[in-house]
Design a protein around this motif. Structure first.
Motif, PDB file in Angstrom:
ATOM      1  N   VAL A  71     -11.952 -44.891  -8.651  1.00  0.00           N
ATOM      2  CA  VAL A  71     -13.365 -44.559  -8.872  1.00  0.00           C
ATOM      3  C   VAL A  71     -13.893 -43.701  -7.729  1.00  0.00           C
ATOM      4  O   VAL A  71     -14.570 -42.682  -7.955  1.00  0.00           O
TER       5      VAL A  71
ATOM      6  N   CYS B 108     -10.782 -49.436  -7.759  1.00  0.00           N
ATOM      7  CA  CYS B 108     -11.886 -49.002  -6.891  1.00  0.00           C
ATOM      8  C   CYS B 108     -11.550 -47.682  -6.211  1.00  0.00           C
ATOM      9  O   CYS B 108     -12.393 -46.780  -6.109  1.00  0.00           O
TER      10      CYS B 108
ATOM     11  N   GLU C 107     -21.111 -54.292  -9.224  1.00  0.00           N
ATOM     12  CA  GLU C 107     -21.116 -53.431 -10.413  1.00  0.00           C
ATOM     13  C   GLU C 107     -19.699 -52.998 -10.774  1.00  0.00           C
ATOM     14  O   GLU C 107     -19.351 -52.899 -11.950  1.00  0.00           O
ATOM     15  N   LEU C 108     -18.871 -52.781  -9.774  1.00  0.00           N
ATOM     16  CA  LEU C 108     -17.469 -52.430 -10.045  1.00  0.00           C
ATOM     17  C   LEU C 108     -16.729 -53.600 -10.688  1.00  0.00           C
ATOM     18  O   LEU C 108     -15.886 -53.399 -11.569  1.00  0.00           O
ATOM     19  N   TYR C 109     -17.025 -54.822 -10.258  1.00  0.00           N
ATOM     20  CA  TYR C 109     -16.427 -55.993 -10.913  1.00  0.00           C
ATOM     21  C   TYR C 109     -16.815 -56.015 -12.389  1.00  0.00           C
ATOM     22  O   TYR C 109     -15.998 -56.343 -13.247  1.00  0.00           O
TER      23      TYR C 109
ATOM     24  N   TRP D   8     -17.976 -53.388 -14.321  1.00  0.00           N
ATOM     25  CA  TRP D   8     -17.651 -52.177 -15.064  1.00  0.00           C
ATOM     26  C   TRP D   8     -16.148 -51.975 -15.263  1.00  0.00           C
ATOM     27  O   TRP D   8     -15.721 -51.434 -16.291  1.00  0.00           O
ATOM     28  N   SER D   9     -15.342 -52.401 -14.303  1.00  0.00           N
ATOM     29  CA  SER D   9     -13.899 -52.152 -14.368  1.00  0.00           C
ATOM     30  C   SER D   9     -13.265 -52.908 -15.531  1.00  0.00           C
ATOM     31  O   SER D   9     -13.548 -54.084 -15.748  1.00  0.00           O
TER      32      SER D   9
ATOM     33  N   LEU E  16     -21.334 -46.738 -15.040  1.00  0.00           N
ATOM     34  CA  LEU E  16     -21.242 -47.351 -13.715  1.00  0.00           C
ATOM     35  C   LEU E  16     -22.534 -47.039 -12.973  1.00  0.00           C
ATOM     36  O   LEU E  16     -22.834 -45.884 -12.682  1.00  0.00           O
TER      37      LEU E  16
ATOM     38  N   ILE F  22     -24.577 -48.394  -9.693  1.00  0.00           N
ATOM     39  CA  ILE F  22     -24.616 -49.299  -8.542  1.00  0.00           C
ATOM     40  C   ILE F  22     -26.038 -49.709  -8.187  1.00  0.00           C
ATOM     41  O   ILE F  22     -26.227 -50.529  -7.289  1.00  0.00           O
TER      42      ILE F  22
END
Length: 202
Positions: A54, A51, A78-80, A82-83, A131, A133
């Motif tokens: 990013v 994170c 979204e980070l969960y 996309w990562s 990514l 959000i």
């Protein structure tokens, strides 16, 4: 597992194990303790590092989240999704003959399950490699598993990560990468994909 107190999760586990009519072996207890340690410390630390990377790489995103704090929970989901975090896959053994995606799998064969690939499934997500959000909630990612295998600490991780990212956004407003993104070095031969270092300036 001797020499451990009865306080905390591991202590209670050891205490329950001693009174069980089918106790776990010492090796099994050690493996559970290691799994809890990695899941409770290593995985959250690795995700926070991603994170941070990013946000340092995308100052516009960081600025938006700083001035629009209500967007952070959705951005976090979204980070969960996309990562990419697992360098390997979750291993399973097929218990019976089956067909997965048109590929026959025989009982006893090894099957590799990639949560990261599922989280980028184009049948579920538009432009899955982007990514975004602003994706319409809820974002149906599998970062915490699903069903009986859903992570019991998911709510804790969400709360910890949100607090950590708010602190990062508020205290380091000029955060940016000090090197080109392609110069970031990644740990090799490790289950979790983690940067060795993230050179930044602010």
């Amino acid at each position: 597992m001797t020499g451990i107190g009865t306080d905390g999760l591991l202590g209670r586990l050891a205490l329950l194990n001693r009174s069980s009519d089918r106790p776990l072996s010492h090796q099994e207890l050690v493996e559970i303790a290691l799994f809890l340690f990695v899941s409770g410390l290593g995985n959250p630390a690795g995700f926070l590092a991603l994170c941070g990377l990013v946000l340092a790489r995308d100052p516009e995103l960081a600025a938006r989240l700083r001035w629009e704090p209500r967007a952070l929970p959705g951005a976090l989901e979204e980070l969960y999704r996309w990562s990419v975090m697992l360098g390997d896959s979750i291993t399973r053994i097929a218990r019976e003959d089956a067909e997965v995606g048109g590929v026959p799998v025989r009982a006893g064969e090894l099957v590799l399950i990639s949560i990261d690939a599922a989280n980028r499934d184009p049948a579920v997500f538009d432009s899955p490699d982007r990514l975004d959000i602003d994706r319409r909630p809820p974002v149906p990612h599998l970062r915490f598993g699903q069903g009986r295998h859903f992570c019991p600490a998911a709510a804790l991780n969400r709360a910890q990560t949100e607090v950590a990212l708010r602190a990062l956004l508020d205290t380091v407003p000029g955060l940016r990468l000090a090197v080109a993104p392609e110069e970031i070095r990644w740990r090799q031969d490790h289950a979790d994909l983690l940067p060795e270092t993230i050179p930044v300036r602010w």
